[in-house]
Design an enzyme around this catalytic site. Structure first.
Site, PDB file in Angstrom:
ATOM      1  N   HIS A 180       0.832  -1.196   0.000  1.00  0.00           N
ATOM      2  CA  HIS A 180       0.000   0.000   0.000  1.00  0.00           C
ATOM      3  C   HIS A 180       0.872   1.253   0.000  1.00  0.00           C
ATOM      4  O   HIS A 180       2.047   1.207   0.374  1.00  0.00           O
ATOM      5  CB  HIS A 180      -0.880   0.043   1.255  1.00  0.00           C
ATOM      6  CG  HIS A 180      -1.946  -1.010   1.294  1.00  0.00           C
ATOM      7  ND1 HIS A 180      -2.889  -1.041   2.280  1.00  0.00           N
ATOM      8  CD2 HIS A 180      -2.224  -2.049   0.472  1.00  0.00           C
ATOM      9  CE1 HIS A 180      -3.713  -2.073   2.076  1.00  0.00           C
ATOM     10  NE2 HIS A 180      -3.309  -2.698   0.985  1.00  0.00           N
ATOM     11  N   GLU A 205       3.778  -0.713   3.834  1.00  0.00           N
ATOM     12  CA  GLU A 205       3.373   0.644   3.503  1.00  0.00           C
ATOM     13  C   GLU A 205       4.580   1.441   3.010  1.00  0.00           C
ATOM     14  O   GLU A 205       5.632   1.439   3.640  1.00  0.00           O
ATOM     15  CB  GLU A 205       2.781   1.340   4.732  1.00  0.00           C
ATOM     16  CG  GLU A 205       1.542   0.676   5.315  1.00  0.00           C
ATOM     17  CD  GLU A 205       0.273   1.076   4.600  1.00  0.00           C
ATOM     18  OE1 GLU A 205       0.332   1.910   3.684  1.00  0.00           O
ATOM     19  OE2 GLU A 205      -0.801   0.553   4.977  1.00  0.00           O
TER      20      GLU A 205
END
Length: 224
Positions: A52, A133
């Site tokens: 992400h 992330e």
């Protein structure tokens, strides 16, 4: 924010518990493939990781799952094996200058129940289930401090991730992890005990990562 929504205008990372084969086919079939490996082949993946972009926190880091840090009491009564879910972040911290161990979190929160990370961990039994992330906001620590992430950074992180995966060994039961925490309960040091060469990994206290804990979520709202 609609950058990870499907054609039905739904956040696909909130549909992993009960995905529809019609409305969420990519999630439905990916989950089905993992379930086939677990239930039929009896060979669960060593690692599950989705990728992400984070809109607030900086650097590159993991979200993972620790039963002891779960909102659910049923998760907390099952003995944890920290060496399993902490080893990969520890290896990434040692290998990748873009990775911030102090920004990682392993809390399992109720509002994240339907995410891939939590669903694969709880429903399919994959202990090393992560979201990696990469910040939209650049770096605030290490050699890249003050820079935005570019393609070269992301390619380097991918290469480091593959090298870290190569360092995992699910049969290495003689390896243990000892954590050193500060007075606030934040992890400042990780010791790998029983490896071929005992190694010590310190959390970078530079920039904004010094008040983060490996087992504690930041006070601001996070997204995964």
């Amino acid at each position: 924010m609609s950058h990870r929504c499907g054609l039905t205008n739904e956040d696909l990372n909130r549909r992993w518990c009960k995905p529809s084969p019609v409305l969420h086919p990519s999630i439905y079939h990916t989950k089905g493939l993992i379930e086939y490996l677990v239930r039929v082949w009896k060979k669960p993946p060593l690692v599950y990781c989705d990728y992400h972009g984070h809109s607030r926190k900086k650097n590159v880091f993991f979200y993972g799952c620790a039963g002891a840090e779960s909102w659910c009491s049923n998760d907390r009564i099952v003995p944890d094996e920290p060496v399993k879910y902490l080893m990969l972040p520890a290896l990434m911290h040692r290998l990748s200058p873009a990775f911030a161990l102090g920004s990682c979190s392993f809390r399992v929160e109720r509002e994240r129940e339907s995410t891939a990370r939590v669903t694969v961990w709880r429903h399919l039994g994959v202990t090393r289930s992560y979201t990696m992330e990469a910040s939209f906001c650049g770096f605030d620590r290490g050699p890249f401090k003050g820079f935005h992430l570019n393609t070269h950074h992301l390619q380097s992180v991918g290469s480091d991730f593959c090298e870290a995966l190569n360092g995992l060994n699910d049969s290495a039961t003689n390896v243990d992890i000892q954590l050193t925490k500060d007075l606030n309960g934040n992890i400042i040091e990780i010791n790998l005990i029983g490896a071929e060469k005992d190694s010590e990994i310190e959390v970078d206290s530079e920039g904004g990562s010094g008040t983060d804990s490996v087992l504690k979520t930041d006070s601001d709202e996070d997204f995964d």
